[in-house]
Design a protein around this motif. Structure first.
Motif, mmCIF file in Angstrom:
data_model
loop_
_atom_site.group_PDB
_atom_site.id
_atom_site.type_symbol
_atom_site.label_atom_id
_atom_site.label_comp_id
_atom_site.label_asym_id
_atom_site.label_seq_id
_atom_site.Cartn_x
_atom_site.Cartn_y
_atom_site.Cartn_z
ATOM 1 N N SER A 499 7.537 15.397 -4.467
ATOM 2 C CA SER A 499 6.908 14.168 -4.497
ATOM 3 C C SER A 499 6.464 13.765 -3.016
ATOM 4 O O SER A 499 7.266 14.037 -1.989
ATOM 5 N N GLY A 502 8.092 7.737 -2.543
ATOM 6 C CA GLY A 502 9.191 7.238 -3.480
ATOM 7 C C GLY A 502 9.621 5.879 -2.917
ATOM 8 O O GLY A 502 9.189 5.406 -2.135
ATOM 9 N N PHE A 508 12.350 11.163 -7.536
ATOM 10 C CA PHE A 508 11.623 12.433 -6.706
ATOM 11 C C PHE A 508 11.403 13.536 -7.451
ATOM 12 O O PHE A 508 12.574 14.148 -7.937
#
Length: 621
Positions: A499, A502, A508
């Protein structure tokens, strides 16, 4: 908004949209995106360019402190080359004091970090200076500047750099007035939560990793020398030592406290040196049958139980020992002929192993000297994946061969190789396997057989001190380095995707391919975790992964594909993402010499024991 890294104190915040592509922590990143549409601009004073024979300085005024300041520079003044923005084709970008060169294709967003450049803010303006040589040494440039928020985009700036003291007058470009009035176009970036790919390069280096590789056999009856042990690790690259702890004075009596204290001292020294020990207890160190009765062995192991428990962190594995010459279960006065055991002989030997399994901590395995002993005393069938790591005797009993490659039976290690070889091949996927050579017997002792059988039987460790005649032949024949590389596990990261953004308490996405190019998997449990390190403060946040490296078998590639929950207390900012495989023991988990290093270039942090995934994630509130 995020804390930026390696920039001036005045440019400490930047938007989510720029997080990944401009972070500059990976070598390069290219992302396809349509050419940027014109950006609507708020009203602000005009940016200016001043140059001398070496430098170009940009002055960018702003109404309120921006989270980012960008300068798009077109050095060939061809609008159709580079990154298209408001009538220029930018070949370079400076954002918050970091210079990037355009590496995208056909106008797609893609930049590679070059270097940090001087930048400052004062009196409502940012000042950024770049060496002319760093942008190609061109004679003239055009440029566009941007700040936020709201987004303010300058008109096209033009500067003739051949004049050492130019005072260029910006030529205004009308702000487009589309119908209907468009929303300002953000910097191209993946949507929040989108993943970004990262590739890794494998290393060919010999790596010092815990509980694998060549070990050193050091006399364990006199106090160990910490400096010597430390040198084994730091200079020789060995992480294991063999401690055969002789009880020669206690064949007929309990162990005295002085000797028990010595064992504790030895383990303390191993711990201080950053090594782990293969432990064996024995009653003689020559070809003598002297050993203790089963009852006395029981007494001794009861005495040793708390010392084994207290030092399980630095005990890698325990060899059964105790019976016969050198504790290798042959030539014994109390346990019968190895190859013609009576029912009582088998019961007595099993009582020793049962007691060992009782006093050795459940997290550790016990190795037997011959496959015969496990198949006769416990189970004739090989351990399966479903039975592995369950804590049963079958799951905890491994194998060591201390006359490896000496002749067709390895001096009696094997009774029926046609049966025992397939058995060991299956067993040693999940239990510890290792030992030493004891005689040079060509061609069996030479490289082809050595490599074949260590691969087949998943060897994790081998004695470096004996038999040197065999090891020297491996050096001259060219396979010694390969043995050094492949004993035990050798984890290579191949490709990952993670990812890009976040939030505290949010998700994630983590996907990483790891290939085990070694001969075995780790035989002791250890955790796998992601470590998020704030690039500004250094604060660490850890997230455990649902993974067990003991199941990352030799010659297999595992795909770690998980979505984890980020800690709810993460501060907003930029975070480098690390992979950490620490020791399971609390006493060792923060010591980098006990963490696993991945066999990749440019990822290992020796000071922390972290493997840098070369990825940065932005965390917003």
């Amino acid at each position: 908004m995020f804390q930026a890294q390696n920039i001036s104190a005045s440019f400490v915040r930047r938007p989510l949209a720029a997080m990944l592509v401009c972070a500059g922590l990976v070598s390069s990143f290219a992302m396809s995106q349509a050419a940027a549409a014109p950006v609507a601009s708020a009203t602000a004073a005009q940016s200016t360019i001043v140059s001398d024979t070496r430098n170009v300085t940009f002055r960018i005024p702003f109404n309120a402190t921006p989270t980012w300041v960008r300068i798009y520079i077109d050095t060939d003044r061809v609008a159709t080359s580079g990154y298209p923005i408001n009538g220029i084709g930018a070949g370079y970008l400076i954002e918050n004091g970091r210079l990037y060169q355009y590496t995208g294709n056909n106008g797609a967003w893609g930049w590679t970090f070059v270097k940090n450049v001087p930048n400052s803010t004062a009196n409502g303006a940012a000042s950024v200076t770049v060496f002319r040589a760093d942008i190609g040494g061109t004679a003239a440039i055009t440029a566009i500047t941007q700040t936020d928020a709201p987004t303010v985009t300058s008109s096209i700036l033009r500067a003739d750099l051949t004049n050492p003291t130019p005072t260029p007058t910006p030529t205004p470009t009308p702000t487009p007035t589309p119908t209907p009035t468009p929303t300002p176009t953000p910097t191209p970036t993946p949507a929040p939560g989108a993943t970004v790919p990262v590739s890794y390069n494998a290393s060919t280096a010999v790596i010092t990793n815990p509980e694998r590789g060549f070990y050193r056999h050091v006399g364990c009856e006199a106090p160990l020398n910490q400096s010597q042990l430390t040198s084994f690790r730091t200079s020789g690259g060995e992480s294991l030592m063999l401690c055969v702890f002789y009880l020669r004075n206690f064949v007929n009596q309990p162990i005295n406290q002085t000797t028990l204290n010595l064992f504790q001292q030895q383990m303390d020294t191993v711990r201080k040196a950053g090594l782990k020990a293969i432990v064996r207890f024995a009653y003689n160190d020559n070809n003598s049958p002297v050993d203790a009765t089963p009852a006395m062995v029981n007494t001794h192991l009861t005495q040793l139980a708390p010392y084994l428990a207290n030092n399980k962190d630095v005990i890698s594995v325990v060899q059964a020992g105790l019976i016969g010459s050198w504790g290798e279960w042959g030539n014994t006065q109390n346990y019968g002929d190895t190859y013609n055991m009576t029912a009582k002989n088998m019961a007595d030997r099993k009582s020793v192993v049962d007691k060992l399994l009782q006093v050795v901590p459940a997290e550790r395995q016990v190795q037997l000297r011959m496959p015969l002993f496990k198949t006769k005393l416990y189970s004739p069938t090989a351990l399966t994946a479903g039975e592995a790591f369950t804590g049963t005797a079958k799951a905890r009993l491994g194998h060591h061969n201390d006359c490896f490659l000496s002749n067709s039976s390895d001096y009696g290690t094997y009774i029926n190789p046609s049966v025992e070889f397939p058995y060991l091949q299956a067993e040693t996927n999940y239990v510890a396997s290792g030992g030493e050579t004891c005689a040079y017997s060509p061609p069996r002792s030479d490289c082809p057989t050595a490599l074949s059988e260590m691969t087949r039987f998943h060897w994790s460790y081998l004695n470096l001190d004996y038999n040197t005649a065999v090891l020297d032949k491996w050096k001259s024949q060219g396979c010694f380095t390969q043995v050094d590389q492949k004993l035990g596990y050798r984890f290579v990261m191949k490709n990952g995707s993670y990812s890009s953004t976040g939030k505290p308490g949010g998700s994630f996405a983590f996907n990483l391919q790891v290939q085990n190019q070694g001969w075995a998997a780790p035989f002791n449990a250890r955790g796998v975790e992601l470590v998020f390190r704030n690039t500004a403060s250094g604060a660490l946040y850890r997230v455990k992964l649902a993974a067990d490296p003991r199941t990352w078998l030799a010659n297999q590639t595992v795909n770690l594909n998980q979505t984890v929950t980020l800690p709810a207390n993460m501060a907003k900012g930029w975070y480098s993402v690390m992979l950490h495989l620490p020791d399971a023991a609390a006493s060792l988990r923060d010591r980098p010499e006990y963490a696993i290093q991945m066999a990749n270039n440019g990822t290992w942090e020796a000071s922390t024991g972290f493997n840098n995934l070369n990825h940065t994630v932005g965390i917003a509130q």
